[in-house]
Motif scaffolding. Sequence first.
Motif, PDB file in Angstrom:
ATOM      1  N   VAL A  99       0.852  -1.179   0.000  1.00 17.29           N
ATOM      2  CA  VAL A  99       0.000   0.000   0.000  1.00 17.29           C
ATOM      3  C   VAL A  99       0.896   1.239   0.000  1.00 17.29           C
ATOM      4  O   VAL A  99       1.836   1.332   0.782  1.00 17.29           O
ATOM      5  N   ALA A 100       0.586   2.176  -0.882  1.00 18.09           N
ATOM      6  CA  ALA A 100       1.319   3.437  -0.945  1.00 18.09           C
ATOM      7  C   ALA A 100       0.350   4.575  -0.617  1.00 18.09           C
ATOM      8  O   ALA A 100      -0.756   4.632  -1.156  1.00 18.09           O
ATOM      9  N   ASP A 101       0.755   5.447   0.286  1.00 16.95           N
ATOM     10  CA  ASP A 101      -0.044   6.624   0.616  1.00 16.95           C
ATOM     11  C   ASP A 101       0.327   7.747  -0.336  1.00 16.95           C
ATOM     12  O   ASP A 101       1.506   8.043  -0.532  1.00 16.95           O
ATOM     13  N   VAL A 102      -0.681   8.357  -0.950  1.00 15.85           N
ATOM     14  CA  VAL A 102      -0.449   9.483  -1.852  1.00 15.85           C
ATOM     15  C   VAL A 102      -1.336  10.648  -1.435  1.00 15.85           C
ATOM     16  O   VAL A 102      -2.419  10.471  -0.899  1.00 15.85           O
ATOM     17  N   LYS A 103      -0.810  11.840  -1.678  1.00 14.83           N
ATOM     18  CA  LYS A 103      -1.597  13.038  -1.365  1.00 14.83           C
ATOM     19  C   LYS A 103      -1.304  14.096  -2.425  1.00 14.83           C
ATOM     20  O   LYS A 103      -0.339  13.966  -3.201  1.00 14.83           O
ATOM     21  N   VAL A 104      -2.098  15.085  -2.459  1.00 14.99           N
ATOM     22  CA  VAL A 104      -1.926  16.181  -3.422  1.00 14.99           C
ATOM     23  C   VAL A 104      -0.549  16.788  -3.196  1.00 14.99           C
ATOM     24  O   VAL A 104      -0.137  17.037  -2.062  1.00 14.99           O
ATOM     25  N   GLY A 105       0.180  16.977  -4.274  1.00 15.97           N
ATOM     26  CA  GLY A 105       1.501  17.577  -4.197  1.00 15.97           C
ATOM     27  C   GLY A 105       2.625  16.557  -4.303  1.00 15.97           C
ATOM     28  O   GLY A 105       3.779  16.925  -4.497  1.00 15.97           O
ATOM     29  N   ASP A 106       2.316  15.241  -4.155  1.00 16.68           N
ATOM     30  CA  ASP A 106       3.345  14.206  -4.311  1.00 16.68           C
ATOM     31  C   ASP A 106       3.760  14.105  -5.771  1.00 16.68           C
ATOM     32  O   ASP A 106       2.961  14.345  -6.678  1.00 16.68           O
ATOM     33  N   ARG A 107       5.018  13.754  -5.989  1.00 13.57           N
ATOM     34  CA  ARG A 107       5.501  13.542  -7.357  1.00 13.57           C
ATOM     35  C   ARG A 107       5.042  12.167  -7.826  1.00 13.57           C
ATOM     36  O   ARG A 107       5.304  11.166  -7.174  1.00 13.57           O
ATOM     37  N   TRP A 108       4.341  12.141  -8.950  1.00 11.51           N
ATOM     38  CA  TRP A 108       3.790  10.896  -9.469  1.00 11.51           C
ATOM     39  C   TRP A 108       4.893   9.891  -9.786  1.00 11.51           C
ATOM     40  O   TRP A 108       4.739   8.696  -9.559  1.00 11.51           O
ATOM     41  N   GLU A 109       6.031  10.328 -10.306  1.00  7.79           N
ATOM     42  CA  GLU A 109       7.140   9.424 -10.640  1.00  7.79           C
ATOM     43  C   GLU A 109       7.632   8.693  -9.395  1.00  7.79           C
ATOM     44  O   GLU A 109       8.001   7.528  -9.453  1.00  7.79           O
ATOM     45  N   ASP A 110       7.670   9.409  -8.253  1.00  8.48           N
ATOM     46  CA  ASP A 110       8.122   8.781  -7.012  1.00  8.48           C
ATOM     47  C   ASP A 110       7.122   7.746  -6.509  1.00  8.48           C
ATOM     48  O   ASP A 110       7.498   6.691  -6.016  1.00  8.48           O
ATOM     49  N   VAL A 111       5.841   8.067  -6.637  1.00  9.61           N
ATOM     50  CA  VAL A 111       4.794   7.151  -6.176  1.00  9.61           C
ATOM     51  C   VAL A 111       4.706   5.946  -7.098  1.00  9.61           C
ATOM     52  O   VAL A 111       4.546   4.813  -6.650  1.00  9.61           O
TER      53      VAL A 111
END
Length: 128
Positions: A99-111
Amino acid sequence: MRLLQKVIVKQILTEKSKDALFNRFQEQKEQLHKEIDQLRFQMKKIEKNKKWSSSLLESRFEKEQESRLEKIRILDFQMDQLQKLPVGSELVEKEMEGVADVKVGDRWEDVNAAKTIIVKDGIIVEIR
């Protein structure tokens, strides 16, 4: 938000893990040989009862035996390759989902980048 993500688990090859892998391959080979023997026994048992067509029966059992023999050949190859690998090599052990937590402002490449967990003798030594 949480996303499911592929995680690769790699194992660093040590003498201990090399021996364990070799033993696991050997056990799998022995199990396959037992299955082949069991298939032969079952085939003879069914032939005595004469409930099945002999040619149909033989082709079916032949197919099952060949499948197991192919798996044995693959295990032999893996065992041979394992002996050639130097200690310290990284082997892909399995792929899992995390599971990866993502939020507004995260870099999509990193996620979106595949995560890797490095294990040495059963202990996590690095997360990439």
